[in-house]
Design an enzyme around this catalytic site. Sequence first.
Site, PDB file in Angstrom:
ATOM      1  N   HIS A  91      40.718   1.898  36.812  1.00 40.31           N
ATOM      2  CA  HIS A  91      41.169   1.620  37.663  1.00 40.31           C
ATOM      3  C   HIS A  91      43.274   2.623  37.945  1.00 40.31           C
ATOM      4  CE1 HIS A  91      38.252  -1.743  38.796  1.00 40.31           C
ATOM      5  NE2 HIS A  91      39.018  -2.149  38.075  1.00 40.31           N
ATOM      6  N   HIS A 163      40.191  -5.312  45.922  1.00 37.61           N
ATOM      7  CA  HIS A 163      40.141  -5.663  44.783  1.00 37.61           C
ATOM      8  C   HIS A 163      40.184  -6.947  44.331  1.00 37.61           C
ATOM      9  CE1 HIS A 163      39.008  -6.434  39.934  1.00 37.61           C
ATOM     10  NE2 HIS A 163      38.677  -5.292  39.941  1.00 37.61           N
ATOM     11  N   GLU A 280      33.273  -4.655  45.503  1.00 39.91           N
ATOM     12  CA  GLU A 280      34.361  -3.879  45.177  1.00 39.91           C
ATOM     13  C   GLU A 280      33.787  -2.194  46.349  1.00 39.91           C
ATOM     14  OE1 GLU A 280      36.020  -2.561  41.796  1.00 39.91           O
ATOM     15  OE2 GLU A 280      35.313  -4.638  41.671  1.00 39.91           O
TER      16      GLU A 280
END
Length: 317
Positions: A91, A163, A280
């Site tokens: 991420h 997210h 996502e």
Amino acid sequence: MGGATTLQNAAGFSVTLLERGAGIQAIGVPSRRGIVQTVLGYPDPDDYLNDRYYLGSTVGRYANRIRGGHLALPDGAHQLPVDAVTGHCLHGGPSGFHCQHWQREPSANDATVSYRLKSPDGDQGFPGELAVTVTYALLAGTALAIDYVAATTQTTAINLTNHAYFNLHGDGSAIDGHCLSIRASRYTPVDADKIPTGELHDTHRTAMDFSTERALSSDDVYDTNFALDPGAKALRPAATLRSPKSGLQLIVHTTQPALQLYTGDGLGEPFGPRAGLCLETQHFPDAPNCPAFPSALLTPEQTYAHRTIMEFRESPT
């Protein structure tokens, strides 16, 4: 920490947003049973300072995983920070966009808010200065649009997503019993570290087949990237999530080529495993290192732009 902003329309649909991570704290959806809170969130914005789950945040520069933090670009290789447990970049790195303070921009109307962030050249190892804008807008009825726009001064990799952890039940129970469908006939198999092998496999008649709606049980554990049908950049429905308990459903529309399903099995205090699930919209994980995947590179001559819409409805009775 502060920085919370709530958008609400005449239908009673409301979204609370945060400057930290340009994130979603709450989405309240009106239904026959009253307002249902549909995403996980901490009650106090200051609680997000200790968040470990990317809760509702804008994730970047590169959502999901990059193998070994090795970023292969036309100008050569770049090393990104790696997670101490997995040994891969996750991420966008430990100081990624999810924990940055974004600048809220003046709004043109009460239904829209934009956040801006300037990521310097070399931020978390990524080349190029990146200017990013994330805009949230309430649409007619009970729908939320998220628009992502970015420009770079040097060729770089980019993969932005939100997210949020969804739970449509409205009673605090786990996600089991939600009914899910995903418009994807292929997925990206992964190795033991959850890094794509670079292949694409058919979902047909496998555990990855969500072409027909099916109910999730506690045995359904996913952290899987699905290649959406079709692969074009047009806005189209990607997934539908439905709760028989609340009567609510969520339809996710996107211009992105893929969608990550994460069933929240790694969630812990103050929540619990499977308290929410993520849908996502994204580029493929580790795409810069997998030539067969759609490109996730951005050059100075290009503008990165994509849209995701979260459309909430009451299910047919």
